[in-house]
Write an enzyme that holds these catalytic residues in place. Structure first.
Site, short mmCIF file in Angstrom:
data_model
loop_
_atom_site.label_atom_id
_atom_site.label_comp_id
_atom_site.label_asym_id
_atom_site.label_seq_id
_atom_site.Cartn_x
_atom_site.Cartn_y
_atom_site.Cartn_z
N TYR A 59 60.42 42.31 39.24
CA TYR A 59 59.77 41.26 38.44
C TYR A 59 60.83 40.35 37.84
CZ TYR A 59 55.26 43.75 38.62
OH TYR A 59 54.10 44.36 39.03
N1 NAP Z 1 51.47 46.99 42.03
C1 NAP Z 1 51.36 45.74 42.43
O1 NAP Z 1 51.54 45.42 43.60
C2 NAP Z 1 50.96 44.71 41.43
C3 NAP Z 1 50.58 43.42 41.87
C4 NAP Z 1 50.20 42.49 40.91
C5 NAP Z 1 50.24 42.83 39.56
N2 NAP Z 1 50.64 44.09 39.17
C6 NAP Z 1 50.65 44.49 37.75
O2 NAP Z 1 49.41 44.17 37.16
C7 NAP Z 1 49.59 43.32 36.03
C8 NAP Z 1 48.40 42.40 35.92
O3 NAP Z 1 48.28 41.64 37.13
P1 NAP Z 1 47.85 40.13 37.06
O4 NAP Z 1 48.79 39.41 36.15
O5 NAP Z 1 47.70 39.61 38.42
O6 NAP Z 1 46.44 40.31 36.31
P2 NAP Z 1 45.19 39.36 36.09
O7 NAP Z 1 44.58 39.83 34.81
O8 NAP Z 1 44.33 39.35 37.29
O9 NAP Z 1 45.81 37.90 35.91
C9 NAP Z 1 46.54 37.58 34.76
C10 NAP Z 1 46.68 36.08 34.64
O10 NAP Z 1 45.39 35.49 34.46
C11 NAP Z 1 45.46 34.48 33.45
N3 NAP Z 1 44.69 35.01 32.30
C12 NAP Z 1 44.71 36.27 31.81
N4 NAP Z 1 43.88 36.40 30.76
C13 NAP Z 1 43.30 35.19 30.59
C14 NAP Z 1 42.35 34.70 29.66
N5 NAP Z 1 41.82 35.50 28.75
N6 NAP Z 1 41.98 33.39 29.77
C15 NAP Z 1 42.51 32.59 30.72
N7 NAP Z 1 43.42 33.00 31.61
C16 NAP Z 1 43.83 34.30 31.56
C17 NAP Z 1 46.94 34.32 33.12
O11 NAP Z 1 47.54 33.43 34.04
P3 NAP Z 1 47.54 31.83 33.88
O12 NAP Z 1 47.35 31.49 32.44
O13 NAP Z 1 48.86 31.42 34.43
O14 NAP Z 1 46.39 31.38 34.74
C18 NAP Z 1 47.50 35.69 33.43
O15 NAP Z 1 48.87 35.69 33.69
C19 NAP Z 1 50.95 42.64 36.29
O16 NAP Z 1 51.57 42.18 35.13
C20 NAP Z 1 51.73 43.77 36.92
O17 NAP Z 1 52.21 44.65 35.90
C21 NAP Z 1 50.98 45.02 40.10
#
Ligand code: NAP
Length: 358
Positions: A59
């Site tokens: 990351y």
């Molecule tokens: N193992 C793996 O392969 C893998 C892959 C992906 C992620 N992960 C893990 O999972 C975690 C979460 O994944 P993700 O970040 O993709 O999760 P997600 O909850 O699907 O997306 C998060 C993104 O959505 C937007 N967001 C979140 N809450 C919001 C709200 N209340 N209102 C408006 N926009 C909102 C923000 O981006 P914007 O504001 O930029 O739109 C935020 O960065 C990561 O941090 C990581 O630790 C693991």
């Protein structure tokens, strides 16, 4: 419910909050957050009672781990935090290392014993700690024998360098084989799986769900909001929005499908009935799924994080769950069809017998 409704992760004594803090956004990059912003998110999560922080060696090129290490040290919270990080993607510094081939060191990636030891030592250094609570294989490399991976990770548990381990982004058979080998050989086994799981990504229900239950692994969903799609901030007639999926990016197009817009329409309707933002309803749905122990939330701002934490207060009605289930139902597929009710009745003389993990 709240973040202090702790539960065990899989068949283990590791106690986790229902929402884990994902830190993929900590550090520079198009969707990144600077150090002060990341610290504020970390503090807000802890203030709400959250105890799981998830990072990875790749990351933001290691900066996410450095931030997390500093925040934990500055708050003196090492004993309280379940610190999770990952190995697997190539750590060579060469820009060509990741996907163009040739220039990187093959021993700086994958799940071979040599790389696991290299990656762990580097993560411990960046995190400023001498042990990891939950060490994830980030991605299946398709090459290393399961036996070598279980032996290496089990030895690291015995050596005290990691407390537990789990698998992310792997086939279900792999996790199940690892769990079985570990039990048979009396080696510490995996306690969790980290997989993409949301209203628009339910493929894992067919194979990974049963494997997790059978193998004693808690499920930790990632991208529960589909990278922001399920917040409702993108509209079918205008996807410019403001966030990760807007403009040129590797994710947007795949999220903006007819099927996903139909799911979002039902989500918006349920959110209106609940008088809650769609993101909270989407998270509440994931948290309620069978086998889900702790759901990874990502945030770019403290306001987003607080909004998401409030999902722990949402109680969906049976009718709302049914409508969300129905519109997002994955296509059956071979494995899922084997457990269909008509088949079960054919097997058990007309009775709908249920198994112990169902
Ligand atoms: N193992 C793996 O392969 C893998 C892959 C992906 C992620 N992960 C893990 O999972 C975690 C979460 O994944 P993700 O970040 O993709 O999760 P997600 O909850 O699907 O997306 C998060 C993104 O959505 C937007 N967001 C979140 N809450 C919001 C709200 N209340 N209102 C408006 N926009 C909102 C923000 O981006 P914007 O504001 O930029 O739109 C935020 O960065 C990561 O941090 C990581 O630790 C693991």
């Amino acid at each position: 419910m709240s973040l202090t409704h702790y539960r065990a992760l899989g068949r283990s004594g590791l106690v986790v909050s229902p929402l884990s803090l994902g830190t993929m956004t900590f550090g520079p990059g198009d969707w990144g957050v600077d150090e002060a912003g990341s610290r504020a998110i970390f503090d807000a999560y802890r203030d709400a009672g959250g105890n799981v922080v998830d990072t990875a060696d790749i990351y933001t090129g290691g900066i996410s781990e450095e931030f997390v290490g500093r925040f934990i040290k500055d708050t003196g919270s090492r004993d309280e935090i379940v610190l999770a990080t990952k190995f697997g993607f190539n750590g060579s510094r060469s820009p060509l290392a990741s996907n163009q081939g040739g220039a990187g060191n093959p021993h700086a990636g994958g799940a071979g014993s040599k790389n696991i030891h290299r990656a762990l030592d580097a993560s411990l250094r960046r995190l400023g700690t001498d042990y990891i609570d939950l060490y994830w294989m980030h991605i299946w490399d398709g090459v290393t024998p399961v036996e070598e991976i279980v032996q290496t990770l089990g030895d690291l548990v015995r050596a005290g360098k990691i407390r537990h381990y789990g698998f992310s982004d792997m086939p279900a058979w792999f996790a199940m084989k690892a769990a079985t080998i570990a039990t048979e050989r009396r080696v510490p086994g995996p306690i969790a799986m980290q997989v993409e799981y949301s209203l628009v990504a339910r493929d894992v229900e067919a194979e990974h769900g049963p494997a997790a239950r059978e193998g004693g692994m808690g499920i930790m969903p990632w991208s529960p909001l589909a990278g922001g799609f399920l917040t409702g901030k993108y509209r079918r007639d205008d996807t410019s929005g403001t966030g990760r999926l807007s403009g040129a990016n590797p994710f947007g197009d795949s999220k903006f499908s007819d099927r996903n817009w139909a799911i979002l329409a039902v989500l918006n309707a349920v959110a209106a009935e609940q008088d809650r933002p769609p993101a909270q309803v989407a998270l509440a749905w994931v948290m309620a799924q069978r086998g889900v122990a702790s759901t990874l939330v990502g945030a770019r701002t403290v306001a987003q994080l607080r909004d998401n934490i409030a999902a722990t207060e949402v109680a969906l009605t049976p009718d709302q769950i049914r409508r969300l289930d129905q519109v997002s139902a994955p296509e059956g597929g071979f494995s899922a069809n084997l457990t269909a009710l008509p088949i079960r009745r054919m097997i058990y003389g007309g009775h709908a017998v249920t198994g112990w993990t169902e």
